[in-house]
Design a protein around this motif. Structure first.
Motif, mmCIF file in Angstrom:
data_model
loop_
_atom_site.group_PDB
_atom_site.id
_atom_site.type_symbol
_atom_site.label_atom_id
_atom_site.label_comp_id
_atom_site.label_asym_id
_atom_site.label_seq_id
_atom_site.Cartn_x
_atom_site.Cartn_y
_atom_site.Cartn_z
ATOM 1 N N ASP A 112 0.820 -1.212 0.000
ATOM 2 C CA ASP A 112 0.000 0.000 0.000
ATOM 3 C C ASP A 112 0.852 1.259 0.000
ATOM 4 O O ASP A 112 0.484 2.265 -0.591
ATOM 5 N N SER A 113 1.999 1.224 0.684
ATOM 6 C CA SER A 113 2.821 2.436 0.820
ATOM 7 C C SER A 113 3.641 2.727 -0.435
ATOM 8 O O SER A 113 4.115 3.845 -0.605
ATOM 9 N N ILE A 114 3.810 1.746 -1.322
ATOM 10 C CA ILE A 114 4.592 1.961 -2.544
ATOM 11 C C ILE A 114 3.806 1.556 -3.790
ATOM 12 O O ILE A 114 4.367 1.130 -4.790
ATOM 13 N N LYS A 115 2.494 1.725 -3.730
ATOM 14 C CA LYS A 115 1.608 1.311 -4.820
ATOM 15 C C LYS A 115 2.010 1.936 -6.162
ATOM 16 O O LYS A 115 2.096 1.253 -7.169
ATOM 17 N N ASN A 116 2.291 3.229 -6.186
ATOM 18 C CA ASN A 116 2.670 3.918 -7.416
ATOM 19 C C ASN A 116 4.019 3.419 -7.938
ATOM 20 O O ASN A 116 4.196 3.191 -9.128
ATOM 21 N N GLU A 117 4.979 3.214 -7.039
ATOM 22 C CA GLU A 117 6.326 2.799 -7.431
ATOM 23 C C GLU A 117 6.356 1.365 -7.966
ATOM 24 O O GLU A 117 7.210 1.028 -8.785
ATOM 25 N N LEU A 118 5.426 0.516 -7.510
ATOM 26 C CA LEU A 118 5.402 -0.879 -7.954
ATOM 27 C C LEU A 118 5.187 -1.010 -9.459
ATOM 28 O O LEU A 118 5.584 -1.999 -10.065
ATOM 29 N N ARG A 119 4.587 0.005 -10.077
ATOM 30 C CA ARG A 119 4.358 -0.039 -11.527
ATOM 31 C C ARG A 119 5.671 -0.044 -12.304
ATOM 32 O O ARG A 119 5.694 -0.406 -13.469
ATOM 33 N N PHE A 120 6.771 0.382 -11.653
ATOM 34 C CA PHE A 120 8.061 0.487 -12.329
ATOM 35 C C PHE A 120 9.099 -0.501 -11.794
ATOM 36 O O PHE A 120 10.158 -0.648 -12.382
ATOM 37 N N LEU A 121 8.826 -1.152 -10.658
ATOM 38 C CA LEU A 121 9.820 -2.012 -10.017
ATOM 39 C C LEU A 121 9.848 -3.410 -10.615
ATOM 40 O O LEU A 121 8.809 -4.023 -10.827
#
Length: 185
Positions: free
Chosen positions: A96-105
């Motif tokens: 939940d805390s890195i939802k946006n970043e997961l799209r690039f990881l």
């Protein structure tokens, strides 16, 4: 303490018991009345964006954010595991805390993990990442780079608009701040 006159993009400040990152700022000197600084701030904990106006010369607390270079290892349920490159310590961050970043990881990717007073805040991505196209409509002979765009799904599940000549299996450079196509890798 830092003066609002010294604002720069990406400076982190502490206001109202929250940690904010300066996204945009503008010094305004009206013909009548006192000068002020209009700013757009992003809450590092929640990701929400807020516009705030400060009086010129006003002092705010500077938040000292520590950035540690870490490697993204894998997903473990709803948590995601990162490893410090120097000490080999591992930490887990909730999805939940890195939802946006997961799209690039993707696995084994190096990122900076931000922390403030021993509290892990999130992940700072590089400006661009290289991702492979997993699904897109096939290119048609005669399509040019200036002809238009089509949708493409990348290996992380991110969907971006790409030129017609991009095919499945191509590696693309993606801008992480705008989630947009830059060029072929």
């Amino acid at each position: 303490m830092i003066s609002v006159n010294d604002f720069k993009t990406n400076v982190t400040i502490e206001v109202d018991n929250a940690i904010w990152q300066v996204i945009e700022f503008q010094h305004v000197k009206p013909g009548k009345g006192a000068a002020f600084v209009r700013s757009k701030l992003r809450n590092i904990r929640t990701g929400s964006i807020q516009e705030k106006t400060f009086r010129a010369g006003e002092k705010v607390a500077k938040a000292h954010i520590e950035n540690r270079k870490m490697q993204y290892l894998y997903a473990s349920g709803d948590n995601h595991v990162f490893m410090d490159n120097e000490t080999y310590d591992q930490i887990e961050l909730p999805g939940d805390s890195i939802k946006n970043e997961l799209r690039f990881l993707k696995e084994n990717m190096e990122v900076h993990v931000m922390s403030f007073q021993s509290e892990t805040l999130g992940v700072a991505l590089p400006n661009t990442v290289v991702l492979e196209v997993t699904e897109t409509e096939p290119g048609i002979k005669g399509d040019t780079s200036s002809g238009g765009t089509k949708s493409a799904t990348l290996e992380t599940g991110l969907s971006v608009q790409v030129p017609f000549f991009i095919n499945e299996g191509d590696k693309l450079i993606i801008n992480t701040s705008e989630a947009s196509y830059v060029s072929r890798a």
